[in-house]
Scaffold this active site. Sequence first.
Site, PDB file in Angstrom:
ATOM      1  N   GLY A  70     -17.459  50.824  28.507  1.00 56.24           N
ATOM      2  CA  GLY A  70     -18.656  50.666  29.318  1.00 56.24           C
ATOM      3  C   GLY A  70     -19.904  50.372  28.518  1.00 56.24           C
ATOM      4  O   GLY A  70     -19.898  50.321  27.287  1.00 56.24           O
ATOM      5  N   HIS A  75     -27.915  60.357  30.625  1.00 54.22           N
ATOM      6  CA  HIS A  75     -27.572  61.715  31.018  1.00 54.22           C
ATOM      7  C   HIS A  75     -28.814  62.582  30.896  1.00 54.22           C
ATOM      8  O   HIS A  75     -29.609  62.412  29.959  1.00 54.22           O
ATOM      9  CB  HIS A  75     -26.480  62.295  30.114  1.00 54.22           C
ATOM     10  CG  HIS A  75     -25.189  61.550  30.155  1.00 54.22           C
ATOM     11  ND1 HIS A  75     -24.437  61.408  31.307  1.00 54.22           N
ATOM     12  CD2 HIS A  75     -24.496  60.913  29.176  1.00 54.22           C
ATOM     13  CE1 HIS A  75     -23.347  60.713  31.034  1.00 54.22           C
ATOM     14  NE2 HIS A  75     -23.353  60.396  29.752  1.00 54.22           N
ATOM     15  N   GLY A 137     -16.660  56.756  32.593  1.00 59.45           N
ATOM     16  CA  GLY A 137     -16.360  56.148  31.308  1.00 59.45           C
ATOM     17  C   GLY A 137     -15.322  56.977  30.578  1.00 59.45           C
ATOM     18  O   GLY A 137     -15.454  58.205  30.506  1.00 59.45           O
ATOM     19  N   CYS A 166     -25.301  50.684  33.200  1.00 60.47           N
ATOM     20  CA  CYS A 166     -23.934  50.177  33.074  1.00 60.47           C
ATOM     21  C   CYS A 166     -23.904  48.663  32.861  1.00 60.47           C
ATOM     22  O   CYS A 166     -22.897  47.998  33.130  1.00 60.47           O
ATOM     23  CB  CYS A 166     -23.093  50.570  34.286  1.00 60.47           C
ATOM     24  SG  CYS A 166     -23.070  52.362  34.571  1.00 60.47           S
TER      25      CYS A 166
END
Length: 216
Positions: A70, A75, A137, A166
Amino acid sequence: MVKRLGRVDYAPAWEAMQHFTAARTDDTGDEIWLLEHPPVYTLGQAGRPEHLLPAGRESGIPLVHIDRGGQITYHGPGQLVAYLLIDLARRRLKVRELVHLMEQALIDCVADYGLAAERKAGAPGVYIDGAKVAALGLRVRNGCSYHGLALNVDVDLAPFGWINPCGYEGLQTIRLKDFGVDEDVAAAGERLLGHLQRLLPPVAVPADTPTAPANP
């Protein structure tokens, strides 16, 4: 085994996944880790640095080049992360089947909140009305998976606007809170865990494993 790790810096968690996978034997049990990360961007093996936009480079959020598939993702606190450390052969799973299973667990979890989520062809993850609510992922080494998925529960969405999430320019990213969901990450984690455990096939028993004798 399930490990609920709380909030963990990204690099130590990644290193722990690598070490766990490298040290596995045929007797090592599978694990699911539930956690959150402090703010961090991660760029997959084939990731293109230009997907980190100028605002992201100036944000002070660290960028970590990692070994999953990916492109780039974010996060941060308020995002549920689930890492799946699974022996695929032992559960008679192919990589594509595990990805499908993870997406289905997310779709079922989101449905518990009265929301309709779906897959999108050619773009792993889970979407609501075309906007991404969860990313996936994986890395597979010696037939065993690590990394996993991330579900946006109550995460700050601004850092997603500073990347092409992404690898898709202009992709809208959303969170469950936007739909009135008031569960915290821990509660959402338990809900998702139930769906993952329900969907994961059992560990296959080797054909030469002796069975207990029948009662006379």
